[in-house]
Scaffold this active site. Structure first.
Site, short mmCIF file in Angstrom:
data_model
loop_
_atom_site.label_atom_id
_atom_site.label_comp_id
_atom_site.label_asym_id
_atom_site.label_seq_id
_atom_site.Cartn_x
_atom_site.Cartn_y
_atom_site.Cartn_z
N CYS A 120 -76.78 33.04 -5.81
CA CYS A 120 -75.77 34.06 -6.11
C CYS A 120 -74.38 33.47 -6.30
O CYS A 120 -73.48 34.15 -6.82
CB CYS A 120 -75.74 35.11 -5.01
SG CYS A 120 -77.28 36.05 -4.88
N HIS A 259 -69.00 38.96 -5.46
CA HIS A 259 -70.42 39.02 -5.78
C HIS A 259 -70.95 40.37 -5.34
O HIS A 259 -70.69 40.83 -4.22
CB HIS A 259 -71.16 37.90 -5.06
CG HIS A 259 -72.64 38.04 -5.06
ND1 HIS A 259 -73.38 38.24 -6.21
CD2 HIS A 259 -73.54 38.03 -4.02
CE1 HIS A 259 -74.66 38.35 -5.89
NE2 HIS A 259 -74.78 38.22 -4.57
N ASN A 289 -77.99 44.09 -7.38
CA ASN A 289 -77.62 42.69 -7.22
C ASN A 289 -78.36 41.86 -8.27
O ASN A 289 -79.58 41.68 -8.18
CB ASN A 289 -77.98 42.21 -5.81
CG ASN A 289 -77.61 40.77 -5.55
OD1 ASN A 289 -77.30 40.02 -6.46
ND2 ASN A 289 -77.68 40.37 -4.28
#
Length: 332
Positions: A120, A259, A289
């Site tokens: 990520c 993020h 996500n």
């Protein structure tokens, strides 16, 4: 003396593109696979739906669509691209690099194309690499992509992952500027989080044909509580560090783009930093996500909010553990 040798050269973002698949996975659908509910998912994550790539497509296909969107919206000629970096944890195949496949699909010839895997945090890592290439003056036009087809690795019966993850791709174009651009990046990794967030199978440790492969190893696995705690603290620390070493205060930041892991994480980082209300951008509600794609997609979907000269701070946390933050002036 030539100004090109005396003035500071920045890598500036001059174009942004994105792509999210049309197929949706709603919370109501997940209720059929595990013990959960639409109300519980929204309360715990802020997510109402996530986008899922069709089975006959791969990460490279999303990256191609995002780059084509960028080229069309900003009238960019892809023949001018010198380097292509794809941040992904879900490559089309172990080799060649997904960036190679993207270049071939777009008809880009003789380009330096390679992948970056920092989960990520991948887009932050790739963005700093791309900026460094421009700053050396050896590359003028660099595409930095964040793309992941993470739904391929999600077990629909696992509530710790199936409620969070979706697919997508985002991209930025970097080129030289003497007026401003990427100012700094603070990037970290320690390897201590390996057991808390991983996909074990498919590499040299557990090859595809290994008899040791089980669903537990084949699917994305995470310890949500541990990841949450480390994500909030690490992103907070990274942002604090990069602001201090560049002599900025949180009030100088026009936009924080974190993020998009979980809305509760986004909110917690914002509270820790005391960022003014409304300045932390979020788009997790309808796409989930998307791993390395979250930050460029969040920028792409909030372009109307960002103004030329705005100070933008990015921050991310991912498997590894990996984490970091970066600062740039918006020059579009």
């Amino acid at each position: 003396m030539n100004s090109a040798t005396t003035d500071k050269l920045y890598a500036a973002i001059t174009a942004v593109g994105g792509y999210i698949p049309p197929n949706k996975r709603l919370n109501k659908e997940l209720e059929q696979h595990c013990d959960t509910s639409d109300e519980w998912i929204i309360k715990r994550t802020g997510i109402k739906e996530r986008r899922i790539l069709s089975e006959n497509l791969a990460t490279s296909d999303m990256a191609v669509q995002a780059i084509r969107d960028l080229a069309q919206q900003y009238n960019k000629n892809l023949d001018h691209v010198d380097a292509l970096i794809v941040a992904t944890s879900t490559p089309d195949m172990p080799m060649p690099a997904t960036a190679n496949i993207v270049a071939q699909k777009l008809g880009i010839k003789s380009v330096w194309a390679f992948d970056v895997n920092a989960a990520c945090s991948g887009f932050l890592y790739a963005l700093d690499l791309g900026a460094s290439l421009v700053e050396t003056r050896r590359y003028r036009n660099v595409l930095v992509v964040g793309a992941d087809n993470i739904s391929t690795y999600v077990d629909l019966k696992d509530r710790s992952t199936n409620i969070l993850f979706g697919d997508g791709a985002g991209v930025v174009w970097l080129e030289p500027s003497y007026d401003g651009g990427i100012l700094d990046a603070y990037l970290c990794s320690n390897g201590e989080g390996r057991e808390f967030l991983n996909i074990e199978a498919g590499g040299s440790l557990y090859p595809i044909d290994s008899t040791d492969i089980t669903n537990e190893k084949r699917f994305l696995k995470q310890d949500g509580r541990t990841v949450f705690k480390h994500a909030v603290q690490s992103m907070t620390d990274a942002c604090t560090n990069i602001l201090q070493r560049n002599n900025f205060d949180i009030n100088d930041v026009n936009w924080l783009v974190p993020h998009q892991a979980n809305q509760r994480i986004i909110d917690a980082v914002g509270r820790n930093l005391n960022i003014p209300d409304g300045r932390a951008l979020s788009n997790i509600e309808y796409i989930g996500n998307t791993i390395a794609a979250t930050i460029p997609l969040c920028i792409w979907q909030n372009l109307k909010e960002i103004r030329t000269g705005d100070l933008v701070m990015l921050t991310a946390f991912g498997a590894g553990f990996s984490w970091g933050a970066s600062l740039f002036r918006w020059m579009i």
